[in-house]
Motif scaffolding. Structure first.
Motif, short mmCIF file in Angstrom:
data_model
loop_
_atom_site.label_atom_id
_atom_site.label_comp_id
_atom_site.label_asym_id
_atom_site.label_seq_id
_atom_site.Cartn_x
_atom_site.Cartn_y
_atom_site.Cartn_z
N ARG A 106 0.84 -1.20 0.00
CA ARG A 106 0.00 0.00 0.00
C ARG A 106 0.88 1.25 0.00
O ARG A 106 0.64 2.19 -0.77
CB ARG A 106 -0.91 0.01 1.22
N ALA A 160 -3.05 -2.41 0.08
CA ALA A 160 -3.44 -1.35 -0.84
C ALA A 160 -4.88 -1.61 -1.30
O ALA A 160 -5.30 -2.77 -1.39
CB ALA A 160 -2.51 -1.32 -2.04
N GLU A 218 1.17 4.14 -2.96
CA GLU A 218 1.01 5.58 -2.75
C GLU A 218 2.26 6.33 -3.19
O GLU A 218 2.18 7.44 -3.73
CB GLU A 218 0.71 5.84 -1.27
N GLN A 254 -5.23 -4.19 -3.91
CA GLN A 254 -5.04 -5.55 -3.44
C GLN A 254 -6.33 -6.10 -2.85
O GLN A 254 -6.66 -7.28 -3.02
CB GLN A 254 -3.92 -5.60 -2.40
N ALA A 293 -8.49 -1.66 3.33
CA ALA A 293 -7.06 -1.52 3.08
C ALA A 293 -6.34 -0.92 4.29
O ALA A 293 -5.27 -1.38 4.68
CB ALA A 293 -6.82 -0.66 1.84
N ARG A 294 -6.95 0.11 4.89
CA ARG A 294 -6.34 0.73 6.07
C ARG A 294 -6.25 -0.24 7.23
O ARG A 294 -5.24 -0.31 7.93
CB ARG A 294 -7.13 1.97 6.47
#
Length: 319
Positions: free
Chosen positions: A129, A261, A133, A264, A255-256
């Motif tokens: 992730r 990500a 970014e 994903q 995701a967080r």
């Protein structure tokens, strides 16, 4: 032309080498543009009093930029000299302090922050992730666009090393026009070891046994080691387990919470519905056994990977 502004005190903190080097290079470039002399000091070779010597006014005038690296390894002499200069700054001197993390050198950090240093944080970029970014920021800073699939493909192909990932972004920006997608990335980086491993894993978790074995044999024939292939396969299965047990929510929210990500999460969601809990358990056990064998626990690493791929492909059909 107006004079170039050089910050009087900059504190660069964090372990990510690429970001640290960029932050230091930006200040040094500003200093050189302002005709300043640049002096680099390193904790490992520091001689007591050197900071004060370089900060002293020159007979010929002019500005000086002092860069002190690796403060996390600094002995007391260097820390004392830096703190003294921070508390009593010299005119026409810019000070750049680099600290990569850890408890040592904390008093230098505290003194710099108290003195109003311009702080540049360089946190570690480890997860996919974070790397995704990073890629998006690289393209945005170049005023270019890359699709989410393009980001995914680039991270999968060259995401093991951030410096290589940054170089890959720069190459795509320089060599292409328009929006970069996964097809463009594949043209430049499709032959990388990581990309090959992801193709094998994608075919295996999709139940495409013949395709997975074909890709594996081609990879082995071109010199790819079995270890990273098994690692990618294990990573793919872990993501399926995470997403499958995470419940509902947007891709960004999951995701967080899962350390993944968003792309994903989306990819895993498209696949996990074809799997049962029993099938995932069988697949995970097979890949764990292969991981042991390819790292020295077995006699034939290639056979170990082939057997794992067969088991994973068949496990997808378990009901």
């Amino acid at each position: 032309m107006p004079p170039v502004a050089v910050p009087p005190l900059v504190l660069v903190t964090g372990p990510e080498e690429v970001l640290v080097d960029r932050a230091v290079a930006a200040v040094v470039a500003s200093a050189r543009a302002a005709d300043a002399d640049v002096v680099a000091l390193d904790a490992a070779t520091y001689e007591p009093g050197a900071v004060a010597v370089h900060a002293s006014p020159s007979l010929f005038g002019g500005r000086t930029c002092i860069v002190v690296r690796d403060l996390q390894d600094a002995a007391d002499d260097l820390q004392d000299d830096v703190v003294a200069l921070v508390k009593d700054p010299a005119p026409e001197v810019s000070l750049v302090l680099v600290h990569r993390g850890g408890p040592r050198g904390k008093r230098v950090l505290d003194a710099a922050r108290k003195a109003g240093a311009e702080v540049v944080d360089c946190p570690a970029v480890k997860s996919d992730r974070d790397k995704g970014e990073f890629v998006q920021r690289e393209f945005a800073s170049a005023r270019r666009t890359i699709t989410s699939e393009g980001v995914r493909a680039l991270v999968e192909a060259v995401g093991r090393d951030l410096r290589e990932l940054a170089a890959a972004c720069a190459q795509l920006v320089a060599d292409t026009e328009g929006t970069v997608d996964d097809a463009v990335v594949d043209t430049y980086h499709g032959g990388k070891v990581e990309a090959t491993g992801f193709r094998v894993a994608d075919a295996a978790v999709a139940g495409q046994q013949g395709e997975a074995l074909r890709l594996l044999r081609h990879a082995i024939a071109t010199g790819v080691d079995p270890v990273p292939i098994v690692a990618v396969l294990a990573s793919q299965l872990r993501q399926l387990v995470k997403v499958g047990s995470a419940g509902r929510g947007s891709s960004a929210q999951l995701a967080r919470s899962l350390g993944m990500a968003p792309w994903q999460v989306d990819k895993a969601r498209r696949v996990v519905g074809h799997w049962t809990g029993e099938g995932l358990a069988v697949a995970v056990q097979a890949v764990a056994a292969a991981d042991f064998e390819v790292k020295g626990g077995g006699r034939d690493p290639v056979y170990a990977v082939e057997r794992a791929i067969l088991t994973v492909s068949r496990a997808r059909a378990l009901r």
